[in-house]
Design a protein around this motif. Structure first.
Motif, PDB file in Angstrom:
ATOM      1  N   ASP A  78     -16.477  28.592  15.486  1.00  0.00           N
ATOM      2  CA  ASP A  78     -16.286  29.391  14.493  1.00  0.00           C
ATOM      3  C   ASP A  78     -16.620  28.767  13.400  1.00  0.00           C
ATOM      4  OD1 ASP A  78     -13.705  28.731  14.106  1.00  0.00           O
ATOM      5  OD2 ASP A  78     -13.236  30.213  14.630  1.00  0.00           O
ATOM      6  N   GLY A  79     -16.324  27.753  13.457  1.00  0.00           N
ATOM      7  CA  GLY A  79     -16.315  26.919  12.644  1.00  0.00           C
ATOM      8  C   GLY A  79     -14.984  26.210  11.441  1.00  0.00           C
ATOM      9  N   LEU A  80     -14.319  26.271  12.087  1.00  0.00           N
ATOM     10  CA  LEU A  80     -12.597  26.368  11.869  1.00  0.00           C
ATOM     11  C   LEU A  80     -12.351  25.404  11.901  1.00  0.00           C
ATOM     12  CD1 LEU A  80     -11.064  27.628  10.316  1.00  0.00           C
ATOM     13  CD2 LEU A  80      -9.617  27.901  12.326  1.00  0.00           C
ATOM     14  N   GLU A  81     -11.437  24.449  11.010  1.00  0.00           N
ATOM     15  CA  GLU A  81     -11.469  23.460  11.560  1.00  0.00           C
ATOM     16  C   GLU A  81     -10.231  22.550  11.932  1.00  0.00           C
ATOM     17  OE1 GLU A  81      -9.620  21.725   7.276  1.00  0.00           O
ATOM     18  OE2 GLU A  81     -11.879  22.046   6.137  1.00  0.00           O
ATOM     19  N   GLY A  82      -9.892  21.820  12.919  1.00  0.00           N
ATOM     20  CA  GLY A  82      -8.461  21.396  12.800  1.00  0.00           C
ATOM     21  C   GLY A  82      -7.595  20.905  12.046  1.00  0.00           C
ATOM     22  N   ASP A  83      -6.546  21.931  12.673  1.00  0.00           N
ATOM     23  CA  ASP A  83      -5.506  22.190  11.530  1.00  0.00           C
ATOM     24  C   ASP A  83      -3.993  21.071  11.626  1.00  0.00           C
ATOM     25  OD1 ASP A  83      -5.175  23.406  14.223  1.00  0.00           O
ATOM     26  OD2 ASP A  83      -3.431  24.251  14.105  1.00  0.00           O
ATOM     27  N   LYS A 143     -27.135  10.709   8.402  1.00  0.00           N
ATOM     28  CA  LYS A 143     -26.182  11.664   8.454  1.00  0.00           C
ATOM     29  C   LYS A 143     -24.509  12.352   8.711  1.00  0.00           C
ATOM     30  CE  LYS A 143     -26.841  16.737  10.301  1.00  0.00           C
ATOM     31  NZ  LYS A 143     -27.798  17.583  10.776  1.00  0.00           N
ATOM     32  N   ILE A 144     -24.109  12.591   8.049  1.00  0.00           N
ATOM     33  CA  ILE A 144     -22.865  12.722   8.855  1.00  0.00           C
ATOM     34  C   ILE A 144     -22.154  14.542   9.250  1.00  0.00           C
ATOM     35  CG2 ILE A 144     -21.414  13.411   6.390  1.00  0.00           C
ATOM     36  CD1 ILE A 144     -19.569  10.888   7.463  1.00  0.00           C
ATOM     37  N   GLU A 145     -20.824  14.256   9.947  1.00  0.00           N
ATOM     38  CA  GLU A 145     -21.263  15.733  10.320  1.00  0.00           C
ATOM     39  C   GLU A 145     -19.644  15.102  10.710  1.00  0.00           C
ATOM     40  OE1 GLU A 145     -22.205  18.569  14.978  1.00  0.00           O
ATOM     41  OE2 GLU A 145     -23.398  16.875  13.906  1.00  0.00           O
ATOM     42  N   LEU A 146     -18.526  16.807  10.647  1.00  0.00           N
ATOM     43  CA  LEU A 146     -17.741  17.017  11.101  1.00  0.00           C
ATOM     44  C   LEU A 146     -17.606  17.263  12.417  1.00  0.00           C
ATOM     45  CD1 LEU A 146     -14.459  17.373  10.387  1.00  0.00           C
ATOM     46  CD2 LEU A 146     -15.243  19.460   9.243  1.00  0.00           C
ATOM     47  N   VAL A 147     -16.544  16.499  13.294  1.00  0.00           N
ATOM     48  CA  VAL A 147     -16.731  17.195  14.577  1.00  0.00           C
ATOM     49  C   VAL A 147     -15.914  18.274  15.152  1.00  0.00           C
ATOM     50  CG1 VAL A 147     -17.152  16.480  16.919  1.00  0.00           C
ATOM     51  CG2 VAL A 147     -18.011  15.062  14.791  1.00  0.00           C
ATOM     52  N   SER A 148     -14.389  17.893  14.725  1.00  0.00           N
ATOM     53  CA  SER A 148     -13.537  18.400  14.826  1.00  0.00           C
ATOM     54  C   SER A 148     -13.059  19.508  14.444  1.00  0.00           C
ATOM     55  CB  SER A 148     -11.913  17.465  14.492  1.00  0.00           C
ATOM     56  OG  SER A 148     -12.089  17.448  13.160  1.00  0.00           O
ATOM     57  N   GLU A 199      -4.157  17.222  18.889  1.00  0.00           N
ATOM     58  CA  GLU A 199      -3.370  18.153  18.885  1.00  0.00           C
ATOM     59  C   GLU A 199      -2.881  19.550  17.981  1.00  0.00           C
ATOM     60  OE1 GLU A 199      -0.657  16.181  16.263  1.00  0.00           O
ATOM     61  OE2 GLU A 199      -0.550  14.018  17.215  1.00  0.00           O
ATOM     62  N   SER A 200      -4.720  19.587  17.679  1.00  0.00           N
ATOM     63  CA  SER A 200      -4.526  21.026  17.260  1.00  0.00           C
ATOM     64  C   SER A 200      -4.645  22.003  18.026  1.00  0.00           C
ATOM     65  CB  SER A 200      -6.696  20.647  16.445  1.00  0.00           C
ATOM     66  OG  SER A 200      -6.969  22.212  15.912  1.00  0.00           O
ATOM     67  N   ILE A 201      -4.553  23.312  17.724  1.00  0.00           N
ATOM     68  CA  ILE A 201      -4.926  24.216  18.987  1.00  0.00           C
ATOM     69  C   ILE A 201      -5.376  25.075  18.090  1.00  0.00           C
ATOM     70  CG2 ILE A 201      -1.728  24.186  18.947  1.00  0.00           C
ATOM     71  CD1 ILE A 201      -1.459  26.400  16.509  1.00  0.00           C
ATOM     72  N   LEU A 202      -6.486  24.988  17.395  1.00  0.00           N
ATOM     73  CA  LEU A 202      -7.545  26.658  16.589  1.00  0.00           C
ATOM     74  C   LEU A 202      -8.904  25.406  17.571  1.00  0.00           C
ATOM     75  CD1 LEU A 202      -6.270  26.149  13.142  1.00  0.00           C
ATOM     76  CD2 LEU A 202      -5.885  27.541  15.008  1.00  0.00           C
ATOM     77  N   LEU A 203      -9.112  24.202  18.033  1.00  0.00           N
ATOM     78  CA  LEU A 203     -10.222  24.325  18.230  1.00  0.00           C
ATOM     79  C   LEU A 203     -10.677  24.980  19.662  1.00  0.00           C
ATOM     80  CD1 LEU A 203     -10.281  20.457  18.438  1.00  0.00           C
ATOM     81  CD2 LEU A 203     -10.522  21.987  16.156  1.00  0.00           C
TER      82      LEU A 203
END
Length: 198
Positions: A149-154, A140-145, A174-178
């Motif tokens: 709320d499920g929004l991807e890092g920008d 299994k593979i998972e997107l961590v960043s 460097e994301s401002i949305l995490l």
């Protein structure tokens, strides 16, 4: 092209015979049928006992699923089994992407890595580097960043590490949305820790 090879020195002690046997360094980034890889391999990470490793390779002959790009792999150094971690969900996908910086847990089960690919867990595709977690036991593979709320890092995420049980992943971003509670506005990279769903 410069070729980077991982070497290991393995020591096995035999108390029955009262001697210590050792093996000279050996090239590990090879096909399971012992044919040498045909591309550069680098960025390796090794489990504590030396049995498992994760690495990046641009070779096209390590596994059957050649994707014409640099990918992240997992290898059992005892059996020679090699698994393609960054496998595309789209069988005919040959898009530009970069998969790199794998880090393997000390027990060899979990691997975290960076990727700009848009086809690993779905069509992420916002063009920045994300952090992923892969489980060798379940595949299994998972997107961590992503934010809670499920929004991807920008913006780009990198330099990841994972706990032995795969529960926690720490990384730089460097994301401002995490952080959905307090958005990051310091214009600098920060350290995030995320509890996975593994």
């Amino acid at each position: 092209m410069k070729k980077v090879i991982l070497f290991t020195l393995i020591f096995i002690s035999s108390t029955a015979f009262g001697v210590t046997q050792s093996w000279l360094p050996s090239q590990l980034t090879i096909k399971s049928d012992t044919h040498a890889s045909n591309g550069a391999s680098s960025q390796s990470s090794l489990s504590n006992d030396g049995r498992y490793m994760a690495f990046q390779s641009c070779a096209s002959n390590l596994v059957i699923e050649d994707q014409a790009r640099c990918d992240v792999y997992w290898r059992d150094n005892i059996t020679g089994q090699i698994e393609l971690i960054t496998k595309s969900l789209l069988s005919d996908f040959k898009g530009e992407s970069w998969n790199s910086a794998p880090y393997i847990s000390s027990n060899g089960r979990f691997v975290v890595f960076n990727s700009t690919a848009a086809d690993i867990v779905g069509l992420e595709g916002n063009g920045v580097s994300h952090i992923y977690l892969w489980d060798a036991l379940t595949n299994k593979i998972e997107l961590v960043s992503v934010a809670s709320d499920g929004l991807e890092g920008d913006l780009n995420s990198s330099n990841s590490s994972v706990s032995d049980d795969g529960r926690f992943v720490v990384f730089e971003s460097e994301s401002i949305l995490l952080d959905v509670v307090s958005p990051d506005t310091n214009d600098s990279a920060d350290i995030f820790i995320r509890e996975s769903s593994q």
